[in-house]
Write an enzyme that holds these catalytic residues in place. Sequence first.
Site, PDB file in Angstrom:
ATOM      1  CG  ASP A 149      -1.814  -1.215   1.284  1.00  0.00           C
ATOM      2  OD1 ASP A 149      -2.330  -1.621   0.236  1.00  0.00           O
ATOM      3  OD2 ASP A 149      -1.949  -1.780   2.386  1.00  0.00           O
TER       4      ASP A 149
ATOM      5  N   GLY B  64       0.660   1.473  -7.325  1.00  0.00           N
ATOM      6  CA  GLY B  64      -0.295   1.582  -8.430  1.00  0.00           C
ATOM      7  C   GLY B  64      -0.219   2.939  -9.093  1.00  0.00           C
TER       8      GLY B  64
ATOM      9  CG  HIS C 191      -2.051  -1.905  -7.405  1.00  0.00           C
ATOM     10  ND1 HIS C 191      -1.008  -1.701  -6.549  1.00  0.00           N
ATOM     11  CD2 HIS C 191      -1.770  -3.007  -8.102  1.00  0.00           C
ATOM     12  CE1 HIS C 191      -0.131  -2.662  -6.727  1.00  0.00           C
ATOM     13  NE2 HIS C 191      -0.566  -3.472  -7.656  1.00  0.00           N
TER      14      HIS C 191
ATOM     15  CG  LEU D 123       5.946  14.759   1.700  1.00  0.00           C
ATOM     16  CD1 LEU D 123       6.515  14.103   2.946  1.00  0.00           C
ATOM     17  CD2 LEU D 123       7.092  15.303   0.842  1.00  0.00           C
TER      18      LEU D 123
ATOM     19  CB  ALA E 132      -2.783  -6.715  -2.257  1.00  0.00           C
TER      20      ALA E 132
ATOM     21  NE  ARG F 168      -8.008  -7.150   6.423  1.00  0.00           N
ATOM     22  CZ  ARG F 168      -7.205  -8.204   6.489  1.00  0.00           C
ATOM     23  NH1 ARG F 168      -7.321  -9.079   7.455  1.00  0.00           N
ATOM     24  NH2 ARG F 168      -6.268  -8.390   5.601  1.00  0.00           N
TER      25      ARG F 168
ATOM     26  N   GLY G 221       0.249  13.787  -4.034  1.00  0.00           N
ATOM     27  CA  GLY G 221      -1.194  13.676  -4.270  1.00  0.00           C
ATOM     28  C   GLY G 221      -1.471  12.386  -5.002  1.00  0.00           C
TER      29      GLY G 221
HETATM   30  P1  GDP Z   1      -0.363   0.085  -3.776  1.00  0.00           P
HETATM   31  O1  GDP Z   1      -0.952  -1.225  -3.429  1.00  0.00           O
HETATM   32  O2  GDP Z   1       1.069   0.199  -3.406  1.00  0.00           O
HETATM   33  O3  GDP Z   1      -0.607   0.464  -5.194  1.00  0.00           O
HETATM   34  O4  GDP Z   1      -1.084   1.171  -2.873  1.00  0.00           O
HETATM   35  P2  GDP Z   1      -2.657   1.401  -2.630  1.00  0.00           P
HETATM   36  O5  GDP Z   1      -3.303   1.759  -3.879  1.00  0.00           O
HETATM   37  O6  GDP Z   1      -3.239   0.309  -1.831  1.00  0.00           O
HETATM   38  O7  GDP Z   1      -2.605   2.614  -1.595  1.00  0.00           O
HETATM   39  C1  GDP Z   1      -2.141   3.824  -1.912  1.00  0.00           C
HETATM   40  C2  GDP Z   1      -3.249   4.837  -1.669  1.00  0.00           C
HETATM   41  O8  GDP Z   1      -2.681   6.114  -1.603  1.00  0.00           O
HETATM   42  C3  GDP Z   1      -4.252   4.923  -2.816  1.00  0.00           C
HETATM   43  O9  GDP Z   1      -5.516   5.278  -2.300  1.00  0.00           O
HETATM   44  C4  GDP Z   1      -3.697   6.028  -3.690  1.00  0.00           C
HETATM   45  O10 GDP Z   1      -4.686   6.704  -4.460  1.00  0.00           O
HETATM   46  C5  GDP Z   1      -3.133   6.937  -2.665  1.00  0.00           C
HETATM   47  N1  GDP Z   1      -1.952   7.699  -3.066  1.00  0.00           N
HETATM   48  C6  GDP Z   1      -0.883   7.324  -3.817  1.00  0.00           C
HETATM   49  N2  GDP Z   1       0.035   8.301  -3.847  1.00  0.00           N
HETATM   50  C7  GDP Z   1      -0.466   9.311  -3.091  1.00  0.00           C
HETATM   51  C8  GDP Z   1       0.031  10.597  -2.704  1.00  0.00           C
HETATM   52  O11 GDP Z   1       1.146  11.006  -3.041  1.00  0.00           O
HETATM   53  N3  GDP Z   1      -0.781  11.342  -1.909  1.00  0.00           N
HETATM   54  C9  GDP Z   1      -1.996  10.930  -1.469  1.00  0.00           C
HETATM   55  N4  GDP Z   1      -2.709  11.723  -0.700  1.00  0.00           N
HETATM   56  N5  GDP Z   1      -2.485   9.713  -1.785  1.00  0.00           N
HETATM   57  C10 GDP Z   1      -1.726   8.933  -2.587  1.00  0.00           C
END
Ligand code: GDP
Length: 425
Positions: A12, A16, A40, A333, A38, A304, A415
């Site tokens: 997480d 993605g 993304h 960040l 899992a 969860r 973001g």
């Molecule tokens: P992954 O499994 O590594 O792809 O990660 P996930 O998708 O489960 O979780 C990452 C979450 O953080 C998602 O809801 C993304 O939209 C969000 N996200 C990714 N990069 C950023 C970021 O730089 N800032 C914010 N606020 N959210 C982000």
Amino acid sequence: MVKAVVGANWGDEGKGKITDMLAKKADIIIRFQGGANAGHTIINDYGKFALHTLPSGVFYGHTTSIIGNGVALDVPVLFNEIQSVIDRGVPAPKILVSERAQMVMSYHKNFDAYEEERLGGKSFGSTKSGIAPFYSDKYAKIGFQVSELFDEELLKEKVIRIATQKNIMLEHLYHKPLIEPDKLYQELMEYKEMIRPYVCDTSLYLYEALKEGKEILLEGQLGTLKDPDHGIYPMVTSSSTLAAYGAIGAGIPPYEIKQVIAVCKAYSSAVGAGAFVSEIFGEEADELRRRGGDGGEFGATTGRPRRVGWFDCVASKYGCRLQGATDVAFTVLDVLGYLDEIPVCTGYEIDGEMTTEFPVTHLLEKAKPVWKKLPGWKCDIRGIKTYEELPENCRRYVEFIEEQLGYPITMVSNGPGRDDIIYRG
Ligand code: GDP
């Protein structure tokens, strides 16, 4: 040239989003391990998507998405995911599935659930997607490979053999309904029709693509700390989450992987059980969880609430090292902008000794975090496009962590959107 986008933490991390962003310039995106356990989360021009099986590059017309041989392929999940993407206006993606990938069968999911039930309070917190029973069977050489769907004689014999073996456990250990060979055969025939259009000798396809100089992305699932060898065993997943495994799970030469982008999140989050040294609790945790990610830290597959904590330099340095990071993408960040001060875990105290090296599980369970507090920046950094424009305390945070990691942070994500990215040096 091959680039791997992999997690340096517990998953997480935002792989993605980074993959989706890099896919703009890529030709092929490959999932090389893991299954539908899992997800993304990707936000782009078509909306917000939670993908479990499809690689994060499916939203571009120019990319080919590959389900590699290392994946735990859940055929109905893949089939439904393709349909749901198309239903929401995304052009039909070009998808290839390795003929050497093995399939998660419905009994794998049942065994997963039965075992969690049997273990009760001592369970691993499995998502019950059948991943552990699937990989156990793969290595016990009783799995079903996609190619076998096209050998009906073999299948007829194999369903009986497997039902005989599995039914002993179902009857005597779990006291659950038995597998009927005919039904199992039927399930396989359904999968055959669903998967038929996509089946390919993907390693040959990739060999040709590499010769033509195509740009290839490997997309990892979860992160270093969930790797069965190098993670927090036994609270790990059942396939390797490391970039090195990308070569095996995709069927390409290891030396083709030229760039390893280890994705590291600006604070910590984890799902499932297991030691988590920098974890925080109570009101402090609730606030971070609520503000975290995009719309809160809740599992993309399970919903969860994720466990959260401050950034862990010890675990992340180890995470980058085992990935062989050439680059670190530092994500989410922007979420930390509300804090006056930001605690960072810079070391572990184990039996009165300080260490910055990540230990084996029984020692990890005794580790207490050593904290350092860095000043916050108290503003919203979303929309900022260059590193110099970030507030000074924000840059200090990035630079402090880069120094602790010992690997270069070349991308800062501020973001969830595709364009919320700041490149450094
Ligand atoms: P992954 O499994 O590594 O792809 O990660 P996930 O998708 O489960 O979780 C990452 C979450 O953080 C998602 O809801 C993304 O939209 C969000 N996200 C990714 N990069 C950023 C970021 O730089 N800032 C914010 N606020 N959210 C982000």
